[in-house]
Design an enzyme around this catalytic site. Structure first.
Site, short mmCIF file in Angstrom:
data_model
loop_
_atom_site.label_atom_id
_atom_site.label_comp_id
_atom_site.label_asym_id
_atom_site.label_seq_id
_atom_site.Cartn_x
_atom_site.Cartn_y
_atom_site.Cartn_z
N HIS A 43 0.87 -1.19 0.00
CA HIS A 43 0.00 0.00 0.00
C HIS A 43 0.90 1.24 0.00
CE1 HIS A 43 -3.91 1.96 1.65
NE2 HIS A 43 -3.17 2.85 1.03
N GLU A 70 -2.63 -1.67 -3.14
CA GLU A 70 -3.71 -0.87 -2.56
C GLU A 70 -3.33 0.60 -2.59
OE1 GLU A 70 -5.23 -4.04 0.85
OE2 GLU A 70 -4.12 -2.23 1.45
N HIS A 190 -8.04 -5.46 7.53
CA HIS A 190 -7.83 -4.42 8.54
C HIS A 190 -8.13 -4.98 9.93
CE1 HIS A 190 -6.69 -0.18 9.05
NE2 HIS A 190 -7.25 -0.35 10.23
#
Length: 237
Positions: A43, A70, A190
């Site tokens: 990410h 991401e 998450h």
């Protein structure tokens, strides 16, 4: 079995805190795949405080499983994804200064923008996943963007599970059922951890993939990286 994609951002954070190339990000990416992980997630953020844009390029020949990038689809990020052509791009609406992702997309409000971005990726053969809260309206909006998958933002579940409230899974079950009915693939991520991943996997219908980084790396400090990867794989069976 749901697939495990290991997010290696925290490895980059540790490397960057000292400078140099220890720990070696590319070696860790190779190792987690060797240990059994079915994907590698990164990410990158605009300030490159952990994953650098060059890391994304350097990982292309290293990731032989599923490569998932991401990020917030600003132009610089879009260009990076089009250059590296990962198997999957996950669109996350995080602000430049966000410590970590903290909300899913409003897929209704941002429908036109997400449609435009998704079309560009689809034209280049890159599967697109939209990061969303466990909100039925947002799931319905995701199908309108043209995305193939959603990624359920699971912080709320993890928090409730940690408090002993297993009913916290219910909105996620409803969102997953709706996504299945609409033909959307289901990813999640998450704050998933060894403590809650088995319960989550057992209750979410059609779960394709989980992306786990912070907890997995923290757990590996005590238990060892190879051992932790395989512990997740066992719980995802």
């Amino acid at each position: 079995m749901a697939k495990l994609s290991v997010n290696i951002n925290k490895i980059a954070t540790l490397r960057n805190s000292r400078g140099g190339n220890v720990p070696n990000l590319l070696q860790v990416a190779a190792d987690v795949q060797k240990f059994g992980a079915q994907g590698v997630t990164i990410h990158p953020r605009p300030d490159e405080r952990h994953i650098r844009y060059q890391d994304a390029r350097d990982l292309v020949p290293v990731v032989y499983t599923e490569y998932n990038i991401e990020g917030n689809p600003i132009r610089k990020f879009i260009d990076l994804v089009l250059e590296t052509k990962p198997a999957q791009v996950t669109l996350v609406p995080d602000a430049d200064d966000a410590i970590t992702s903290n909300a899913g997309w409003d897929t209704v409000k941002h429908k036109s923008f997400l449609q435009e971005v998704t079309k560009e990726f689809k034209n280049n053969g890159i599967r697109t996943s939209i990061f969303v809260d466990a909100d039925l309206k947002m799931v319905e909006g995701a199908i309108e963007t043209g995305a193939e998958r959603i990624e359920l933002y699971t912080e709320g579940f993890a928090r409730q599970y940690g408090l002993g409230n297993k009913d916290g899974i219910k909105p996620y079950v409803a969102a997953a059922e709706l996504a299945q009915n609409l033909g959307l693939g289901i990813n999640a991520g998450h704050d998933l951890s060894l403590d809650n991943i088995k319960f989550f996997k057992e209750n979410i219908p059609g779960l394709f993939e989980v992306s786990i980084g912070h907890a997995l790396i923290a757990e590996s400090l005590y238990l060892g990286l190879e051992n932790v990867v395989n512990m997740y794989l066992q719980k995802l069976k």
